[in-house]
Motif scaffolding. Structure first.
Motif, PDB file in Angstrom:
ATOM      1  N   THR A  51       0.798  -1.236   0.000  1.00 33.84           N
ATOM      2  CA  THR A  51       0.000   0.000   0.000  1.00 33.84           C
ATOM      3  C   THR A  51       0.824   1.276   0.000  1.00 33.84           C
ATOM      4  OG1 THR A  51      -0.093   0.208   2.420  1.00 33.84           O
ATOM      5  CG2 THR A  51      -1.726  -1.236   1.375  1.00 33.84           C
ATOM      6  N   GLY A  52       2.094   1.192   0.387  1.00 29.79           N
ATOM      7  CA  GLY A  52       2.890   2.400   0.585  1.00 29.79           C
ATOM      8  C   GLY A  52       2.799   2.941   1.994  1.00 29.79           C
ATOM      9  N   TYR A  53       2.009   2.262   2.848  1.00 27.22           N
ATOM     10  CA  TYR A  53       1.826   2.697   4.231  1.00 27.22           C
ATOM     11  C   TYR A  53       2.172   1.556   5.184  1.00 27.22           C
ATOM     12  CZ  TYR A  53      -0.859   6.745   2.554  1.00 27.22           C
ATOM     13  OH  TYR A  53      -1.245   7.903   1.942  1.00 27.22           O
ATOM     14  N   HIS A  54       2.895   1.891   6.277  1.00 26.88           N
ATOM     15  CA  HIS A  54       3.154   0.899   7.321  1.00 26.88           C
ATOM     16  C   HIS A  54       1.866   0.522   8.043  1.00 26.88           C
ATOM     17  CE1 HIS A  54       7.466   1.174   6.875  1.00 26.88           C
ATOM     18  NE2 HIS A  54       7.637   0.323   7.877  1.00 26.88           N
ATOM     19  N   THR A  55       1.043   1.499   8.296  1.00 26.46           N
ATOM     20  CA  THR A  55      -0.272   1.288   8.896  1.00 26.46           C
ATOM     21  C   THR A  55      -1.282   2.081   8.100  1.00 26.46           C
ATOM     22  OG1 THR A  55       0.028   3.143  10.433  1.00 26.46           O
ATOM     23  CG2 THR A  55       0.672   0.951  11.217  1.00 26.46           C
ATOM     24  N   ALA A  56      -2.548   1.792   8.293  1.00 26.18           N
ATOM     25  CA  ALA A  56      -3.596   2.466   7.534  1.00 26.18           C
ATOM     26  C   ALA A  56      -3.574   3.968   7.807  1.00 26.18           C
ATOM     27  CB  ALA A  56      -4.958   1.890   7.897  1.00 26.18           C
ATOM     28  N   PRO A  57      -3.925   4.770   6.811  1.00 19.58           N
ATOM     29  CA  PRO A  57      -4.024   6.212   7.059  1.00 19.58           C
ATOM     30  C   PRO A  57      -4.986   6.506   8.201  1.00 19.58           C
ATOM     31  CG  PRO A  57      -4.184   5.737   4.712  1.00 19.58           C
ATOM     32  CD  PRO A  57      -4.235   4.415   5.422  1.00 19.58           C
ATOM     33  N   ALA A  58      -4.786   7.623   8.830  1.00 15.73           N
ATOM     34  CA  ALA A  58      -5.663   8.017   9.938  1.00 15.73           C
ATOM     35  C   ALA A  58      -7.086   8.220   9.442  1.00 15.73           C
ATOM     36  CB  ALA A  58      -5.145   9.300  10.583  1.00 15.73           C
ATOM     37  N   GLN A  59      -8.039   8.000  10.332  1.00 16.53           N
ATOM     38  CA  GLN A  59      -9.442   8.224   9.975  1.00 16.53           C
ATOM     39  C   GLN A  59      -9.702   9.676   9.613  1.00 16.53           C
ATOM     40  OE1 GLN A  59     -12.350   5.782  10.278  1.00 16.53           O
ATOM     41  NE2 GLN A  59     -10.542   4.554   9.782  1.00 16.53           N
ATOM     42  N   THR A  60      -8.823  10.561  10.072  1.00 15.17           N
ATOM     43  CA  THR A  60      -8.979  11.993   9.804  1.00 15.17           C
ATOM     44  C   THR A  60      -8.138  12.453   8.623  1.00 15.17           C
ATOM     45  OG1 THR A  60      -7.243  12.410  11.448  1.00 15.17           O
ATOM     46  CG2 THR A  60      -9.550  12.542  12.193  1.00 15.17           C
ATOM     47  N   ALA A  61      -7.653  11.504   7.811  1.00 12.13           N
ATOM     48  CA  ALA A  61      -6.840  11.850   6.640  1.00 12.13           C
ATOM     49  C   ALA A  61      -7.510  11.324   5.373  1.00 12.13           C
ATOM     50  CB  ALA A  61      -5.429  11.279   6.789  1.00 12.13           C
ATOM     51  N   PRO A  62      -8.651  11.882   4.983  1.00  9.38           N
ATOM     52  CA  PRO A  62      -9.394  11.335   3.841  1.00  9.38           C
ATOM     53  C   PRO A  62      -8.616  11.431   2.530  1.00  9.38           C
ATOM     54  CG  PRO A  62     -10.327  13.446   4.520  1.00  9.38           C
ATOM     55  CD  PRO A  62      -9.355  13.036   5.587  1.00  9.38           C
ATOM     56  N   HIS A  63      -7.757  12.452   2.387  1.00  6.77           N
ATOM     57  CA  HIS A  63      -7.004  12.587   1.136  1.00  6.77           C
ATOM     58  C   HIS A  63      -6.078  11.394   0.929  1.00  6.77           C
ATOM     59  CE1 HIS A  63      -4.548  14.252   4.347  1.00  6.77           C
ATOM     60  NE2 HIS A  63      -3.475  14.110   3.593  1.00  6.77           N
ATOM     61  N   GLU A  64      -5.539  10.846   2.022  1.00  5.94           N
ATOM     62  CA  GLU A  64      -4.669   9.681   1.890  1.00  5.94           C
ATOM     63  C   GLU A  64      -5.476   8.438   1.528  1.00  5.94           C
ATOM     64  OE1 GLU A  64      -1.337   9.241   4.689  1.00  5.94           O
ATOM     65  OE2 GLU A  64      -2.184  10.969   5.747  1.00  5.94           O
ATOM     66  N   TRP A  65      -6.633   8.285   2.113  1.00  6.97           N
ATOM     67  CA  TRP A  65      -7.497   7.155   1.756  1.00  6.97           C
ATOM     68  C   TRP A  65      -7.894   7.223   0.290  1.00  6.97           C
ATOM     69  CZ3 TRP A  65      -8.740   2.796   4.298  1.00  6.97           C
ATOM     70  CH2 TRP A  65      -8.484   2.738   5.673  1.00  6.97           C
ATOM     71  N   LEU A  66      -8.200   8.414  -0.191  1.00  4.86           N
ATOM     72  CA  LEU A  66      -8.642   8.554  -1.575  1.00  4.86           C
ATOM     73  C   LEU A  66      -7.529   8.272  -2.569  1.00  4.86           C
ATOM     74  CD1 LEU A  66     -10.916  11.708  -1.210  1.00  4.86           C
ATOM     75  CD2 LEU A  66     -11.656   9.372  -1.701  1.00  4.86           C
ATOM     76  N   MET A  67      -6.278   8.351  -2.128  1.00  8.90           N
ATOM     77  CA  MET A  67      -5.163   8.029  -3.021  1.00  8.90           C
ATOM     78  C   MET A  67      -4.942   6.531  -3.150  1.00  8.90           C
ATOM     79  SD  MET A  67      -2.213  10.925  -2.431  1.00  8.90           S
ATOM     80  CE  MET A  67      -2.035  10.640  -0.678  1.00  8.90           C
ATOM     81  N   LEU A  68      -5.533   5.757  -2.261  1.00  7.79           N
ATOM     82  CA  LEU A  68      -5.379   4.304  -2.295  1.00  7.79           C
ATOM     83  C   LEU A  68      -6.430   3.690  -3.218  1.00  7.79           C
ATOM     84  CD1 LEU A  68      -4.757   3.555   1.479  1.00  7.79           C
ATOM     85  CD2 LEU A  68      -3.146   3.129  -0.379  1.00  7.79           C
ATOM     86  N   GLN A  69      -5.987   2.883  -4.170  1.00  4.73           N
ATOM     87  CA  GLN A  69      -6.921   2.183  -5.047  1.00  4.73           C
ATOM     88  C   GLN A  69      -7.651   1.089  -4.262  1.00  4.73           C
ATOM     89  OE1 GLN A  69      -7.504   2.861  -8.334  1.00  4.73           O
ATOM     90  NE2 GLN A  69      -6.081   4.600  -8.237  1.00  4.73           N
ATOM     91  N   GLU A  70      -8.884   0.822  -4.663  1.00  2.00           N
ATOM     92  CA  GLU A  70      -9.622  -0.262  -4.012  1.00  2.00           C
ATOM     93  C   GLU A  70      -8.895  -1.596  -4.188  1.00  2.00           C
ATOM     94  OE1 GLU A  70     -14.171   0.071  -4.595  1.00  2.00           O
ATOM     95  OE2 GLU A  70     -13.275   1.474  -6.026  1.00  2.00           O
ATOM     96  N   SER A  71      -8.309  -1.824  -5.341  1.00  2.00           N
ATOM     97  CA  SER A  71      -7.588  -3.071  -5.580  1.00  2.00           C
ATOM     98  C   SER A  71      -6.372  -3.192  -4.666  1.00  2.00           C
ATOM     99  CB  SER A  71      -7.153  -3.164  -7.040  1.00  2.00           C
ATOM    100  OG  SER A  71      -6.341  -2.058  -7.398  1.00  2.00           O
ATOM    101  N   THR A  72      -5.752  -2.065  -4.346  1.00  2.12           N
ATOM    102  CA  THR A  72      -4.628  -2.071  -3.412  1.00  2.12           C
ATOM    103  C   THR A  72      -5.098  -2.480  -2.017  1.00  2.12           C
ATOM    104  OG1 THR A  72      -3.435  -0.382  -4.645  1.00  2.12           O
ATOM    105  CG2 THR A  72      -2.863  -0.645  -2.319  1.00  2.12           C
ATOM    106  N   LEU A  73      -6.204  -1.892  -1.591  1.00  3.01           N
ATOM    107  CA  LEU A  73      -6.764  -2.244  -0.287  1.00  3.01           C
ATOM    108  C   LEU A  73      -7.240  -3.692  -0.263  1.00  3.01           C
ATOM    109  CD1 LEU A  73      -8.725   1.073   0.320  1.00  3.01           C
ATOM    110  CD2 LEU A  73      -6.776   0.258   1.661  1.00  3.01           C
TER     111      LEU A  73
END
Length: 787
Positions: A568-590
């Protein structure tokens, strides 16, 4: 263990305190839906409705106390849902939904329960429970998981159970019996999905918790039930001596506590009888089943499935005894169980010949496997088990014993499983998938500290594991415990006599263990299985591609953070308060970061990290739903028909592609990724969509098939050609059909948005639905809103 009673303790967490309760008589509250409905109608123009959770629970208890649940509980629960919703009492409504799930499950109303499960999860998310560790959220997860397990929706059930475990680790004391109930539930799921090794681990943990919390473990019914459950699971693993000890221990506890007239005593008796039958001790099996029937008749009567199943088991045991020439004394059936062997008695020798009876052990037929030098593809095509099953067997028989032997101080800290890239991680692999990157493999996940201490050596030992295995006709995998020729430090024969992974084809014991015991199966003993193994298969089974080597390797030893970062490019999931980081993650990546299966996770750290990626913030989910609505409208409802009218087949074809991608994604988002997972990359997109659509509680279940029809017709519509057998008719019929399907899908989506209260508009051009959906986004972050 009484699962319903333990879950009732959770439900009480939703109830108002004593100060909130009025003096309404509980019996009056349970008079049924009709009187309640009439009163609601009479009071409709008076003060706003209120809902008293404790009064509701009291009324429900009164119904069960009167033994009228079959006719009264359903209407009572349905009316309570209406009352709680009208009162705006979300906590009260969640209590009602939890109680309804349990009742519907007990009545076998699995189809109706799908909506209750979905509604409870959505309500919990709306209440903000899904990001916390409250007992209310744990209750909901357990009830939803158990409902899905009862409906045989095992993938969803397992995911929900694991989420519940994560919550319970933080909200319950280590010796809380509700935690033991959760382990017991998960063990039943593993038993029902032919994973007895994992069921055994869960049951041993449940037993440990129950014994630690008990004032007197030698006279505790819950301890006895745990022993019975464990005995039946050990039976499926052909561990007869251990199974006998635990089954006999369960009976000893009932005798010590003078609990022989408890309804649960029948389960212990039937469990012991089942073990005796597997041992060909037919006289003891008959005696045990007869005692069990006597207790069932006393407590439940004869008109129950419990009695009928046990009676059928008895019949088979009596037939086996007769065929073996064994005489069974009919005396003492209604008395105590003194005739049954005591705990700790030695196992008698099984008959050397004359395998007879309903459950006689027999050597299974085998399948031949080509292992010559004709090439990897030929060998792989004959491997009949999935990659996940092969990985689980490899871990159980080779990896786990190696760690226990060489790294005992770390055995309680290392997580293992198979997650990430590869079709087998999604469970979609087949013989075509086995021509590359296929073979016995699993991942070991360590903390940074542990990796620094043992990571490199553990990788060496992992690579040295024996990879030669055999598969018999029942799909059971057995690895040969010897060092690989290129290995320098393989562990000494830790895998000798290793566990065989049984499949559903194993011959069952007579009938099924019922009540609070897990289903038991018994096939050939380990020695019989060993004689029936096929020609061994040795690794590597297929070429390893460059994309699965080096830094991109898909198995072996990893730091937990590094593993997720590689995907994913992340050691842990983006914070719940960081929507821009979540939106950069593809569904297929998740999807790649959250698929597969975790075989062991003693500390829970890997599962917690993985769960973080599953827990997409609801604001992000709603923002993505809005984006998908926009693309469905733009590509499918607007540009597709215009391109077809222009005769621009290429533009129309690309419009169909965008429409299909956006619609498939929307289906997963509407069903909530936390529950059903994320949509994988294009190759497995429709395999996952078919699987989701086939589940009984899926939302928009018909859309996948409609999208496939659109794609099948696309050749004729865009080019009037013969693609997919639709040629010679011209483009017009295909165009009309595609346009109709696109509009029908839009209608279905609007209905679903309304059901979820995400819109009040009936507009079927989906672009105009976006503002209604985005009104439910709580955050003010502009990245979540459409331009």
């Amino acid at each position: 263990m009484d699962e319903e009673a333990l879950l009732k303790q959770f439900a009480a967490q939703f109830a108002h305190g004593p100060d909130d309760a009025d003096d309404t008589d509980a019996a009056a509250a349970a008079q049924g839906a009709d009187s309640t409905a009439n009163q609601v109608a009479d009071d409709a123009d008076q003060s706003p409705a209120t809902f008293d959770t404790q009064q509701f629970l009291n009324g429900l208890d009164a119904i069960f106390d009167r033994h009228t649940a079959a006719t009264e509980a359903g209407p009572y629960l349905e009316q309570a849902m209406v009352d709680a919703e009208n009162a705006g009492d979300e906590a009260g409504l969640l209590t009602v939904l939890n109680e309804t799930m349990g009742f519907y499950r007990s009545q076998g109303r699995h189809k109706e329960n799908q909506w209750i499960v979905q509604r409870a999860l959505e309500l919990a998310a709306r209440m903000g429970l899904t990001t916390g560790t409250s007992e209310a959220w744990a209750t909901t997860l357990i009830n939803c998981a158990t409902s899905m397990r009862a409906a045989k929706q095992y993938d969803q059930a397992e995911d929900l159970y694991h989420q519940a475990q994560s919550v319970c680790r933080h909200s319950l004391a280590p010796t809380d019996r509700r935690l033991a109930a959760l382990h017991n539930n998960l063990s039943m799921l593993y038993s029902e999905t032919n994973r007895p090794d994992k069921a055994e681990l869960e049951l041993r943990e449940a037993l440990r918790i129950i014994e630690a919390s008990s004032v007197n473990p030698d006279a505790d019914i819950d301890v006895s039930s745990s022993h019975t459950n464990l005995a039946l699971t050990l039976l499926t693993e052909h561990k007869l001596e251990d199974a006998h000890w635990h089954a006999a221990k369960a009976l000893e506890i009932y005798r010590t506590g003078h609990l022989e007239h408890s309804a649960h005593y029948a389960s212990a008796l039937a469990g012991f009888a089942q073990v005796c039958f597997a041992e060909r001790r037919y006289a003891d099996a008959v005696t045990g089943y007869r005692h069990a029937l006597a207790v069932i008749e006393e407590c439940y009567g004869k008109d129950t499935d419990y009695w009928r199943i046990t009676a059928d088991n008895l019949r088979q045991a009596e037939e086996a005894a007769a065929q073996a020439g064994v005489t069974v004394d009919n005396a003492g059936v209604a008395g105590d169980a003194g005739a049954l062997p005591q705990s700790g008695s030695r196992l008698p020798n099984s008959p050397a010949q004359g395998k007879t009876g309903a459950n006689a052990a027999s050597s299974p037929s085998t399948v031949s496997v080509s292992t010559g030098s004709a090439g990897a593809a030929e060998a792989v095509s004959a491997c009949p088990v999935s990659g996940l099953k092969l990985a689980r067997a490899f871990w159980t028989q080779m990896g786990k014993p190696m760690i226990a032997a060489k790294y005992p101080q770390y055995a309680g800290r290392i997580a293992a499983g198979l997650v990430g890239h590869g079709s087998e991680c999604y469970g979609f692999d087949d013989t075509y998938s086995q021509d590359h990157d296929f073979g016995p493999r699993f991942c070991l996940w360590l903390t940074d500290e542990d990796y620094a201490a043992i990571g490199e050596q553990l990788e060496v030992d992992y690579e040295a594991l024996p990879r030669k295995f055999s598969v018999d006709a029942q799909g059971r995998v057995t690895f040969e415990a010897h060092a690989r020729s290129d290995a320098s430090g393989a562990f000494p024969s830790a895998g000798a006599g290793s566990t065989v992974i049984p499949d559903a084809a194993n011959a069952p014991t007579p009938g099924t263990a019922t009540h609070d015991t897990a289903t038991a199966e018994s096939g050939a003993a380990s020695s019989d299985v060993a004689e029936a193994m096929t020609t061994p298969i040795d690794a590597p089974l297929s070429p390893v591609t460059p994309r699965a080597q080096g830094a991109n390797r898909r198995d072996g030893v990893f730091r937990i953070g590094d593993f997720f970062e590689s995907i994913t490019g992340y050691h842990t999931a983006p914070a719940q308060t960081a929507p821009h980081e979540w939106l950069m993650l593809q569904e297929s990546t998740l999807a790649a970061a959250t698929n597969g299966e975790v075989f062991a996770d003693p500390t829970g750290l890997f599962s917690k990290t993985r769960q973080g990626f599953k827990n997409m913030p609801d604001d992000v989910r709603l923002a993505l739903i809005s984006k998908r609505l926009g693309m469905i409208a733009q590509a499918g409802q607007y540009n597709l028909p215009r391109s077809l009218k222009r005769g621009d087949g290429a533009a129309a074809w690309l419009s169909i592609h965008e429409f299909v991608q956006a619609t498939a994604s929307l289906v997963f988002l509407v069903n909530v990724p936390m529950v059903v997972g994320y949509m994988p990359y294009y190759k497995w997109q429709f395999a996952a969509l078919r699987k989701l659509s086939g589940s009984m509680f899926a939302l928009l279940p018909n859309v996948g098939e409609q999208l496939e029809t659109v794609m099948r017709l696309s050749s004729a519509a865009c080019y009037g050609g013969a693609g997919f057998g639709e040629g010679s008719k011209g483009a017009a019929p295909a165009i009309e059909k595609i346009n109709d399907i696109v509009e029908q899908i839009a209608v279905d989506i609007v209905k679903e948005l309304k059901r979820e209260h995400l819109t009040t508009s009936g507009e079927t051009f989906l672009e105009w639905q976006r503002p209604y959906v985005e009104d439910h986004i709580a955050s003010d972050d502009p990245v979540l809103k459409s331009l």
